[in-house]
Design a protein around this motif. Structure first.
Motif, PDB file in Angstrom:
ATOM      1  N   LEU A  92       0.853  -1.181   0.000  1.00 44.72           N
ATOM      2  CA  LEU A  92       0.000   0.000   0.000  1.00 44.72           C
ATOM      3  C   LEU A  92       0.890   1.233   0.000  1.00 44.72           C
ATOM      4  CD1 LEU A  92      -2.849   1.257   0.226  1.00 44.72           C
ATOM      5  CD2 LEU A  92      -2.628   1.070   2.711  1.00 44.72           C
ATOM      6  N   GLY A  94       0.890   5.407   0.017  1.00 40.48           N
ATOM      7  CA  GLY A  94       0.103   6.608   0.261  1.00 40.48           C
ATOM      8  C   GLY A  94       0.938   7.859   0.117  1.00 40.48           C
ATOM      9  N   LYS A 101       3.182   9.944  -6.733  1.00 35.38           N
ATOM     10  CA  LYS A 101       2.941   8.510  -6.551  1.00 35.38           C
ATOM     11  C   LYS A 101       2.783   7.800  -7.894  1.00 35.38           C
ATOM     12  CE  LYS A 101      -0.789   9.008  -4.122  1.00 35.38           C
ATOM     13  NZ  LYS A 101      -0.863  10.472  -4.168  1.00 35.38           N
ATOM     14  N   SER A 172      -6.410   4.246  -8.076  1.00 36.57           N
ATOM     15  CA  SER A 172      -6.102   4.000  -6.672  1.00 36.57           C
ATOM     16  C   SER A 172      -7.210   3.138  -6.073  1.00 36.57           C
ATOM     17  CB  SER A 172      -6.025   5.341  -5.924  1.00 36.57           C
ATOM     18  OG  SER A 172      -7.311   5.940  -5.902  1.00 36.57           O
ATOM     19  N   GLY A 213      -3.098   4.605  -2.256  1.00 38.06           N
ATOM     20  CA  GLY A 213      -4.119   5.112  -1.345  1.00 38.06           C
ATOM     21  C   GLY A 213      -4.035   6.609  -1.166  1.00 38.06           C
ATOM     22  N   HIS A 214      -5.204   7.254  -1.073  1.00 38.96           N
ATOM     23  CA  HIS A 214      -5.231   8.679  -0.779  1.00 38.96           C
ATOM     24  C   HIS A 214      -4.907   8.904   0.693  1.00 38.96           C
ATOM     25  CE1 HIS A 214      -8.250   9.322  -4.328  1.00 38.96           C
ATOM     26  NE2 HIS A 214      -7.044   8.970  -4.728  1.00 38.96           N
ATOM     27  N   VAL A 215      -4.558  10.115   1.041  1.00 36.07           N
ATOM     28  CA  VAL A 215      -4.294  10.461   2.431  1.00 36.07           C
ATOM     29  C   VAL A 215      -5.252  11.556   2.870  1.00 36.07           C
ATOM     30  CG1 VAL A 215      -1.860   9.812   2.333  1.00 36.07           C
ATOM     31  CG2 VAL A 215      -2.522  12.154   1.802  1.00 36.07           C
ATOM     32  N   GLN A 220      -2.561  10.796   7.074  1.00 35.70           N
ATOM     33  CA  GLN A 220      -2.743   9.357   7.195  1.00 35.70           C
ATOM     34  C   GLN A 220      -3.487   8.829   5.971  1.00 35.70           C
ATOM     35  OE1 GLN A 220      -1.388   7.658   9.769  1.00 35.70           O
ATOM     36  NE2 GLN A 220      -0.603   9.601  10.545  1.00 35.70           N
ATOM     37  N   ILE A 221      -3.267   7.539   5.654  1.00 35.32           N
ATOM     38  CA  ILE A 221      -3.968   6.938   4.527  1.00 35.32           C
ATOM     39  C   ILE A 221      -5.461   6.908   4.815  1.00 35.32           C
ATOM     40  CG2 ILE A 221      -4.280   4.818   3.210  1.00 35.32           C
ATOM     41  CD1 ILE A 221      -1.354   4.277   3.466  1.00 35.32           C
ATOM     42  N   GLU A 228      -4.499  -1.228   6.261  1.00 32.19           N
ATOM     43  CA  GLU A 228      -3.074  -1.280   6.531  1.00 32.19           C
ATOM     44  C   GLU A 228      -2.685  -2.594   7.191  1.00 32.19           C
ATOM     45  OE1 GLU A 228      -1.328   2.182   8.263  1.00 32.19           O
ATOM     46  OE2 GLU A 228      -2.875   3.518   7.483  1.00 32.19           O
ATOM     47  N   VAL A 234       3.467  -1.105   3.979  1.00 26.43           N
ATOM     48  CA  VAL A 234       2.847   0.211   3.876  1.00 26.43           C
ATOM     49  C   VAL A 234       3.950   1.237   3.661  1.00 26.43           C
ATOM     50  CG1 VAL A 234       1.410   1.954   4.996  1.00 26.43           C
ATOM     51  CG2 VAL A 234       0.937  -0.463   5.383  1.00 26.43           C
ATOM     52  N   TYR A 236       4.882   5.349   2.657  1.00 22.48           N
ATOM     53  CA  TYR A 236       4.411   6.731   2.565  1.00 22.48           C
ATOM     54  C   TYR A 236       5.382   7.518   1.690  1.00 22.48           C
ATOM     55  CZ  TYR A 236       0.734   6.469   6.107  1.00 22.48           C
ATOM     56  OH  TYR A 236      -0.419   6.175   6.786  1.00 22.48           O
TER      57      TYR A 236
END
Length: 454
Positions: A92, A94, A101, A172, A213-215, A220-221, A228, A234, A236
């Protein structure tokens, strides 16, 4: 047959509630409770029907071969993944909108494909023509990547069953929707269902799946935290839009070390790898100036040197400002309190600004002493020596506590031309790489020797 009532679940902690509420009683989060359809409509409680099969059990001393990895050729990405991409793994990724990304993953997909990995790129946010334009701009049009634009989870899984790829990118996960869940795309129920189906496909078919994944505005995701927990890794993608540097940080990795970072530089031809981030973060450091201190830190398994900058100025406000970028603001408030109560150096009536140069985020407690040195240097208007690095943790009593991997910090500093270092007295350093290492026991001694204060 009575209809099963809907379930209200918190997106932050996963707690269930009988009805909707504006605030979760379990974790205290606001506006995090969402309605989701019941998972099962089977009447009664308990599992009925035939017995299940007995699962095989193994001993703890059973020998396991390490998982096979495929290297992308992008050293910084392979480092964050733990040495390469593992088959049947779920990753994942984010990051803030526009941080890069999609650019990074498109470059990685093309790199994997050129090494013989059968790769698919499924875009749910952009049309296929937009992704092709980006690939042409980055010089990736010749890479054998299968490109698709779809948001229907059923159609995507059918395509994956037919193609049997080694790697698939989903960009996404918030845009995916399942037709057997009665809620809009991006909702808690849809996110959980889509992630579960894609992770299950990865484990059953041996396909590596990377989800974007969007944040949220907190960084935070977005979506339930259970996503998660489902995935193996995971990552970032961090960075400021005003800086050209981008940091890919692993916060969870079942196949490698967590907190590992990869450093990239945003250029007109995409994201370029930075092999020596310490030299890059310190490249624009000029002559010694008050308020500047070099911190020798550890990010994952690699040492990284960064410059911590401070500015202290008289305040015209009733409550002086405390602006911190790249460091934990709560920890900086603690350091200011220790300096005032233990060392007798007040910061009342002074605005304090603290920044980590280059857009780097430092979360290591070892940065306490370097941050205190930068603050004192700015307050006393005294520049620290240009060839000095500082690291150490500050306790509430004012004592300096030692940190780990001292030798790696000193070796990196010596490589970049630094000749002296300040560390806590309990620091163990067998070989200091020819550097002059000064060990101090408490913050009072440090302020007295460096600035004649305290």
């Amino acid at each position: 047959m009575a209809k099963q009532s809907a379930i209200f679940r918190c997106a932050e902690c996963g707690a269930t509630h009988a009805k909707w509420s504006g605030r979760c009683d379990a974790c205290g989060a606001w506006n995090s409770i969402h309605e989701e359809a019941p998972i099962s409509t089977t009447p009664g409680s308990g599992m009925k029907g035939a017995k299940g099969k007995v699962i095989p059990l193994t001993a703890l001393d059973t020998k396991e071969t390490p998982p096979a990895r495929v290297k992308s050729g992008m050293e910084e990405l392979d480092r964050v993944l733990g040495g390469g991409l593992v088959a049947a793994s779920a990753v994942l990724v984010g990051g803030d909108p526009g941080i890069g990304k999609s650019t990074l993953l498109l470059q990685a997909t093309a790199s994997f494909a050129r090494k013989g990995v059968k790769a698919l790129y499924i875009s749910g946010e952009e049309a296929a023509s937009q992704v092709r334009m980006r690939a042409q701009r980055l010089g990736l049009a010749d890479a054998p990547v299968g490109l698709g634009a779809e948001t229907s989870l059923r159609d995507i899984l059918t395509t994956l069953e037919a193609e049997r790829p080694d790697l698939v990118i989903i960009d996404s996960i918030q845009t995916m929707w399942s037709d057997n869940v009665d809620s809009a795309p991006g909702s808690v129920s849809q996110l959980r269902a889509a992630a579960h189906e894609l992770v299950s496909f990865a484990k059953k078919r041996g396909t590596a799946v990377i989800l974007v994944g969007h944040v949220t505005k907190e960084g935070q995701i977005a979506g339930p935290r259970v996503i998660e927990h489902m995935v193996d890794t995971v990552l970032y993608f961090e960075g400021e839009r005003g800086h050209q540097f981008r940091i890919l940080r692993a916060v969870k990795n079942r196949f490698g070390p967590a907190s590992e970072i990869g450093v990239f530089e945003m250029t007109g031809a995409g994201l370029a790898e930075v092999a020596n981030p310490s030299a890059l973060f310190l490249s624009e450091r000029g002559q010694p100036a008050p308020g500047s201190a070099v911190f020798a830190g550890i990010e994952g398994t690699r040492p990284v040197l960064t410059e911590i900058q401070a500015l202290v100025a008289p305040s015209t406000l009733a409550s002086p400002r405390r602006t911190v970028v790249g460091l934990d603001s709560g920890r900086i408030s603690t350091i200011l309190a220790v300096l005032e109560s233990r060392c007798g150096i007040p910061f009342a009536g002074l605005d304090v600004f603290l920044n980590v140069a280059g857009g780097m985020k430092v979360v290591e407690p070892a940065a306490d002493l370097a941050a205190a040195a930068a603050l004192l240097s700015a307050r006393e208007d005294v520049a620290l020596p240009a060839d000095m690095v500082i690291f150490g943790e500050i306790s509430l009593s004012g004592a300096l506590r030692p940190v780990g991997q001292t030798e790696n910090r000193l070796k990196e500093a010596a490589k970049l031309g630094f000749s002296q270092a300040i560390a806590p007295s309990g620091t163990k350093a067998e070989g200091s790489s020819g550097m002059s290492l000064r060990k101090l026991g408490d913050l009072v001694t440090f302020t007295g020797e460096m600035f004649g204060a305290g």
